[in-house]
Design a protein around this motif. Sequence first.
Motif, mmCIF file in Angstrom:
data_model
loop_
_atom_site.group_PDB
_atom_site.id
_atom_site.type_symbol
_atom_site.label_atom_id
_atom_site.label_comp_id
_atom_site.label_asym_id
_atom_site.label_seq_id
_atom_site.Cartn_x
_atom_site.Cartn_y
_atom_site.Cartn_z
ATOM 1 N N GLY A 100 -22.401 39.839 22.575
ATOM 2 C CA GLY A 100 -21.190 40.436 23.129
ATOM 3 C C GLY A 100 -20.158 40.811 22.090
ATOM 4 O O GLY A 100 -19.028 41.142 22.419
ATOM 5 N N GLY A 101 -20.529 40.771 20.829
ATOM 6 C CA GLY A 101 -19.619 41.116 19.738
ATOM 7 C C GLY A 101 -20.219 40.682 18.420
ATOM 8 O O GLY A 101 -21.353 40.195 18.359
ATOM 9 N N THR A 102 -19.435 40.835 17.377
ATOM 10 C CA THR A 102 -19.926 40.483 16.051
ATOM 11 C C THR A 102 -20.038 38.970 15.902
ATOM 12 O O THR A 102 -19.388 38.204 16.613
ATOM 13 C CB THR A 102 -18.994 41.029 14.951
ATOM 14 O OG1 THR A 102 -17.686 40.520 15.170
ATOM 15 C CG2 THR A 102 -18.991 42.547 14.933
ATOM 16 N N ILE A 103 -20.885 38.560 14.963
ATOM 17 C CA ILE A 103 -21.059 37.150 14.630
ATOM 18 C C ILE A 103 -20.866 36.962 13.124
ATOM 19 O O ILE A 103 -21.093 37.879 12.333
ATOM 20 C CB ILE A 103 -22.443 36.608 15.066
ATOM 21 C CG1 ILE A 103 -23.574 37.392 14.400
ATOM 22 C CG2 ILE A 103 -22.564 36.603 16.580
ATOM 23 C CD1 ILE A 103 -24.967 36.797 14.624
ATOM 24 N N ALA A 104 -20.438 35.767 12.769
ATOM 25 C CA ALA A 104 -20.251 35.436 11.354
ATOM 26 C C ALA A 104 -21.601 35.303 10.661
ATOM 27 O O ALA A 104 -22.598 34.919 11.280
ATOM 28 C CB ALA A 104 -19.480 34.123 11.231
#
Length: 155
Positions: A58-62
Amino acid sequence: MSAMSDALAAAQDAIGTEIGLSDWITVDQTMIDAFAATTRDDQWIHIDEERASKTEFGGTIAHGFLTLSLASRFAYDALGTLPGQVMGVNYGMNKLRFVTPVKAGARMRGRFVLQGASARGPNQMLRETHLTIEIAECETPALVAEWLGLVIFAD
């Protein structure tokens, strides 16, 4: 007794106990982007917010290595300096697992449980800790590791 031998005796008595819990750190997109620029790891799941929003995350990840690199900050917050210690040196990992991806905006902290302590010469103590990097409001951790740290004392 020396500061090192006192610290070693205290550490050996504390094996199996939690010796530190760090402050929370928010991993935001600015931090992720800076890490990507520094390491030249610009894989889209970390930096392309629009494309990453269409994934299961659902979005960027580290980056996993960003999560790992924050271990030093967590240790600084949680472990402090022992009496007579002049420095601490990262000695490596025996085991490391990236368990759960860290979504941009998540808060993380480090939890340290002492697993072992041994002398390495007259002014060095090797400390083995079980590190868990927790994600706020998530049952599974971001990372688990067996981390080795060399604690160096004044002569």
